[in-house]
Design an enzyme around this catalytic site. Structure first.
Site, PDB file in Angstrom:
ATOM      1  N   GLY A   1     -28.943 -53.349 -35.812  1.00 15.83           N
ATOM      2  CA  GLY A   1     -28.752 -53.434 -37.260  1.00 15.83           C
ATOM      3  C   GLY A   1     -27.341 -52.993 -37.617  1.00 15.83           C
TER       4      GLY A   1
ATOM      5  CD  GLN B   1     -35.422 -47.761 -42.689  1.00 17.22           C
ATOM      6  OE1 GLN B   1     -36.652 -47.870 -42.672  1.00 17.22           O
ATOM      7  NE2 GLN B   1     -34.777 -47.099 -41.749  1.00 17.22           N
TER       8      GLN B   1
ATOM      9  CG  HIS C   1     -34.971 -49.606 -33.677  1.00 10.94           C
ATOM     10  ND1 HIS C   1     -35.121 -48.288 -34.024  1.00 10.94           N
ATOM     11  CD2 HIS C   1     -33.745 -49.976 -34.103  1.00 10.94           C
ATOM     12  CE1 HIS C   1     -33.999 -47.869 -34.613  1.00 10.94           C
ATOM     13  NE2 HIS C   1     -33.155 -48.878 -34.673  1.00 10.94           N
TER      14      HIS C   1
ATOM     15  CB  THR D   1     -25.262 -63.798 -21.893  1.00 13.38           C
ATOM     16  OG1 THR D   1     -24.175 -64.448 -21.234  1.00 13.38           O
ATOM     17  CG2 THR D   1     -26.575 -64.433 -21.481  1.00 13.38           C
TER      18      THR D   1
ATOM     19  CB  CYS E   1     -27.420 -41.752 -38.537  1.00 15.55           C
ATOM     20  SG  CYS E   1     -28.326 -43.201 -38.055  1.00 15.55           S
TER      21      CYS E   1
HETATM   22  C1  LIG Z   1     -30.739 -48.819 -43.611  1.00 14.71           C
HETATM   23  C2  LIG Z   1     -30.327 -48.896 -42.183  1.00 14.71           C
HETATM   24  N1  LIG Z   1     -29.321 -49.705 -41.841  1.00 14.71           N
HETATM   25  C3  LIG Z   1     -28.913 -49.835 -40.575  1.00 14.71           C
HETATM   26  C4  LIG Z   1     -29.516 -49.120 -39.569  1.00 14.71           C
HETATM   27  C5  LIG Z   1     -29.004 -49.270 -38.161  1.00 14.71           C
HETATM   28  O1  LIG Z   1     -29.871 -50.038 -37.391  1.00 14.71           O
HETATM   29  P1  LIG Z   1     -29.783 -49.907 -35.786  1.00 14.71           P
HETATM   30  O2  LIG Z   1     -30.428 -48.613 -35.437  1.00 14.71           O
HETATM   31  O3  LIG Z   1     -30.512 -51.101 -35.276  1.00 14.71           O
HETATM   32  O4  LIG Z   1     -28.328 -49.937 -35.449  1.00 14.71           O
HETATM   33  C6  LIG Z   1     -30.567 -48.253 -39.868  1.00 14.71           C
HETATM   34  C7  LIG Z   1     -31.205 -47.429 -38.819  1.00 14.71           C
HETATM   35  O5  LIG Z   1     -31.492 -46.266 -39.015  1.00 14.71           O
HETATM   36  C8  LIG Z   1     -30.987 -48.135 -41.218  1.00 14.71           C
HETATM   37  O6  LIG Z   1     -31.974 -47.326 -41.566  1.00 14.71           O
END
Ligand SMILES: Cc1ncc(COP(=O)(O)O)c(C=O)c1O
Length: 385
Positions: A71, A179, A201, A237, A325
């Site tokens: 993401g 989300q 995920h 790939t 994060c």
């Molecule tokens: C709102 C939001 N954007 C982006 C991400 C990032 O996704 P990824 O963990 O697949 O990099 C997250 C993951 O916590 C998220 O909650």
């Protein structure tokens, strides 16, 4: 007891998803760019997955879906890719102060390259008002990026209204729907977006795979150069097994959306009501109604959320003190601070995020253990009266 209430951080891989992925990790190992039959077999799985994702988000064509490695990568491709492709038109970007770090730090990187970024403040519920986005626009604005639903509070933004404003002003519009995917129904046309990020995920798919919806005609400068995979928008790939996992997970979650979100909302509301009744002085962080059905963010004044989190962990309950994060940095959440919540109240915030594996008796258990933990920690706190 092992109660997992941190589904906004990540979700367990669904067994059906693993089953769908396994053949592409074993016998069906072909490279989708190869023209022999092993390659064509992998290519077929890739293109079927693209169709599935396009169908779920309501994209006009499967070619609008570009698979990415996460993401975060989808957010970066949208923001950096659009900004660099449109630099000749202007250098101003509008986003919000409550975005995920993948968006905020992509914008920060662009600021170092000379782009100007306006970070629109949310209201007290964490919502980014469409009028505030409109006011932030300038003649040289080339991109708006406002997330669909916030990962920490669950607050859902007025994305369709912002989409209308973006269209009227002919400005590209990106939303991070990582989300909200499969938690609230939407299509890219209903939202009025040109770019939309997804991640596997969060919907019981594998980690390390995501996708970006790119409206037909929108040009992005790639982040990764190499071969012509993904319509020359993302070289490398493809992670065939991961992409099959993303599509299978999204399809299963999509099919169960109505039933599951109703069930999760009922459990979340019970948890919310119960905690507000049993524990004095706690407050809701987020919008009371315009919120993801699985998310509850509460502040427990006079308590450090890390202590609560560890005490709950000892009782077998996994929650979060913010997004995965930012937690661990010791810093209060940028989302809650931007909402105008005082520093000391932010420090006592806990996020409960439910998933489809949760059962009502798990909520009863949390309601039976948490009030006592809070009371005990507060009794030791010099701050509480
Ligand atoms: C709102 C939001 N954007 C982006 C991400 C990032 O996704 P990824 O963990 O697949 O990099 C997250 C993951 O916590 C998220 O909650």
């Amino acid at each position: 007891m092992n109660i997992y209430l941190d589904n906004n951080a990540t979700t367990p891989l669904a067994p059906e998803v693993l089953d769908a992925m396994l053949p592409y990790l074993k016998g069906k190992f072909g490279n989708p760019s190869s023209i022999h039959s092993a390659g064509r077999e992998a290519k077929k799985a890739l293109e079927e997955s693209r169709e599935t994702i396009a169908g779920i988000v309501g994209a006009a064509s499967p070619e609008s879906i570009c698979f990415t490695g996460s993401g975060s990568e989808a957010d970066n491709l949208a923001i950096q890719g659009a900004a660099r492709a449109l630099r000749h038109k202007g250098n101003h970007i509008v986003t919000s102060a409550v975005e995920h770090p993948a968006v905020l730090n992509a914008c920060g990187a662009l600021e170092k390259e000379g782009f100007h970024v306006t970070y629109v403040k949310p209201d007290r519920t964490g919502m980014v008002p469409a009028e505030a986005v409109a006011e932030a626009l300038r003649d040289d604005t080339i991109l708006i990026s406002v997330m669909h639903a916030n990962n920490e509070t669950g607050t859902i933004n007025p994305v369709p209204e912002i989409g209308k404003i973006a269209k009227e002003r002919n400005i590209l519009f990106h939303t991070d729907a990582v989300q909200s995917l499969c938690k609230v129904p939407f299509t890219v046309d209903e939202l009025g977006v040109d770019l939309l990020s997804l991640s596997a995920h969060k919907v019981h798919g594998p980690k390390g795979v995501g996708a970006l919806y790119i409206r037909e005609g929108v040009l992005l400068k790639p982040l990764i150069y190499g071969g012509h995979q993904e319509g020359s928008r993302r070289a490398g790939t493809e992670n065939v097994a991961g992409i099959v996992g993303l599509a299978t997970a999204a399809r299963l979650s999509w099919e169960g959306l109505e039933k599951e979100t109703g069930r999760m909302r009922a459990m979340r509301d019970k948890l919310e009501r119960g905690l507000l009744e049993k524990i004095p002085q706690i407050q809701l962080n987020g919008h009371p109604t315009m919120r993801l059905p699985n998310t509850l963010n509460l502040s427990f004044p006079f308590v450090e959320s890390e202590s609560l989190l560890l005490e709950l962990d000892l009782k077998g309950v996994a929650v979060s003190s913010g997004s995965a994060c930012t937690s661990g940095t010791g810093e209060p959440s940028h989302v809650l601070l931007a909402m105008g919540i005082p520093h000391e109240v932010c420090r006592g915030a806990l996020r409960f995020s439910l998933g489809r594996e949760n059962r009502p008796e798990e909520i009863d258990y949390v309601l039976s253990v948490l009030p006592e933990i809070v009371e005990r920690i507060r009794a030791m706190s010099p701050l509480s009266a």
